[in-house]
Scaffold this active site. Sequence first.
Site, PDB file in Angstrom:
ATOM      1  N   ASP A   1     -10.577 -21.951  -7.476  1.00  0.00           N
ATOM      2  CA  ASP A   1     -11.771 -22.268  -8.262  1.00  0.00           C
ATOM      3  C   ASP A   1     -11.410 -23.441  -9.163  1.00  0.00           C
ATOM      4  O   ASP A   1     -10.294 -23.499  -9.692  1.00  0.00           O
ATOM      5  CB  ASP A   1     -12.156 -21.096  -9.160  1.00  0.00           C
ATOM      6  CG  ASP A   1     -12.853 -19.967  -8.433  1.00  0.00           C
ATOM      7  OD1 ASP A   1     -12.894 -19.984  -7.183  1.00  0.00           O
ATOM      8  OD2 ASP A   1     -13.349 -19.055  -9.110  1.00  0.00           O
TER       9      ASP A   1
ATOM     10  N   HIS B   1      -4.777 -19.760  -3.315  1.00  0.00           N
ATOM     11  CA  HIS B   1      -4.817 -19.153  -1.991  1.00  0.00           C
ATOM     12  C   HIS B   1      -4.550 -20.201  -0.907  1.00  0.00           C
ATOM     13  O   HIS B   1      -4.638 -21.412  -1.161  1.00  0.00           O
ATOM     14  CB  HIS B   1      -6.164 -18.475  -1.777  1.00  0.00           C
ATOM     15  CG  HIS B   1      -6.403 -17.325  -2.721  1.00  0.00           C
ATOM     16  ND1 HIS B   1      -6.340 -16.009  -2.329  1.00  0.00           N
ATOM     17  CD2 HIS B   1      -6.684 -17.313  -4.053  1.00  0.00           C
ATOM     18  CE1 HIS B   1      -6.570 -15.229  -3.367  1.00  0.00           C
ATOM     19  NE2 HIS B   1      -6.789 -15.999  -4.438  1.00  0.00           N
TER      20      HIS B   1
ATOM     21  N   SER C   1      -4.018 -25.408 -14.759  1.00  0.00           N
ATOM     22  CA  SER C   1      -3.336 -26.619 -14.331  1.00  0.00           C
ATOM     23  C   SER C   1      -4.032 -27.231 -13.134  1.00  0.00           C
ATOM     24  O   SER C   1      -5.246 -27.134 -12.993  1.00  0.00           O
ATOM     25  CB  SER C   1      -1.866 -26.334 -14.040  1.00  0.00           C
ATOM     26  OG  SER C   1      -1.137 -27.532 -14.011  1.00  0.00           O
TER      27      SER C   1
END
Length: 279
Positions: A84, A141, A244
Amino acid sequence: MGVWLQHLLPKRALTEAVGRLAAAQAGPWTTRAINWFVRRYGVDMSEAAEPDTTSYASFNDFFTRPLREGARPLAQATWISPVDGAISQLGPVLDGHIFQAKGHSYTARALLACDAKAAQPFAKGSFATLYLSPRDYHRIHMPCAGALTRMVYVPGDLYSVNPATAAAVPGLFARNERVVCHFDTDHGAMVMVLVGATIVGSVATVWHGLVHPPRPGEVRTWDYAPGEVSLSQGEEMGRFLLGSTVVMLWARDDVSFAPGWQAQAAIRMGQSMAEPSRA
């Protein structure tokens, strides 16, 4: 935080101090800090597997919270978004150079902290730089299935990686501390670079655990035998303890990004990211 102030601050000491606080289990004080953070950044706790903020023993537990089942369905695509966040930049690698912001670029060789021969496959490849803000889900992921071949810890600075800093600090992502993960995939070589930043207390991977701290001040390399670490598309590969950036590199020049994938666009883990334009 202004860039001029970042030049002056003891960024490593600040990061380590915040990391200790984030790991502390301080009961009601921890819950108050989490509740403040949720209000301040508009975190959507309804997506969390555990939406009750009192259930998190430490701020790190909250920050790396898993999502509830089905919150991020995986698109049918060759590559899906690994996080995200928002797209900082994306496009072709031009003669080994990666675009950072207007007036700034850096080389694949510098980012990967490798020699010219190892960087050569990416000299005319493709890249995507993905920024995770404080409010975002902070697990990372796999964009496609892959077998890990090498992980490299690269020491460096700890500047913020927000858009304002990226526009002002030359070579930011090849300058900051980072963890470089090399994968073999059915679509060619792929690298995921997990870039540290101010107050990012640590980076962890699912196969290694915490990569830093400790911070030894020198490059460290781990090599993996074929099949030793294999991950499927959508499987968690790592996480940031505070926000980050992930820089993705492909050793192919025909990565065709999905409609809507452009600089500054918001993205969600699992959505369609790209397809190869050639078989």
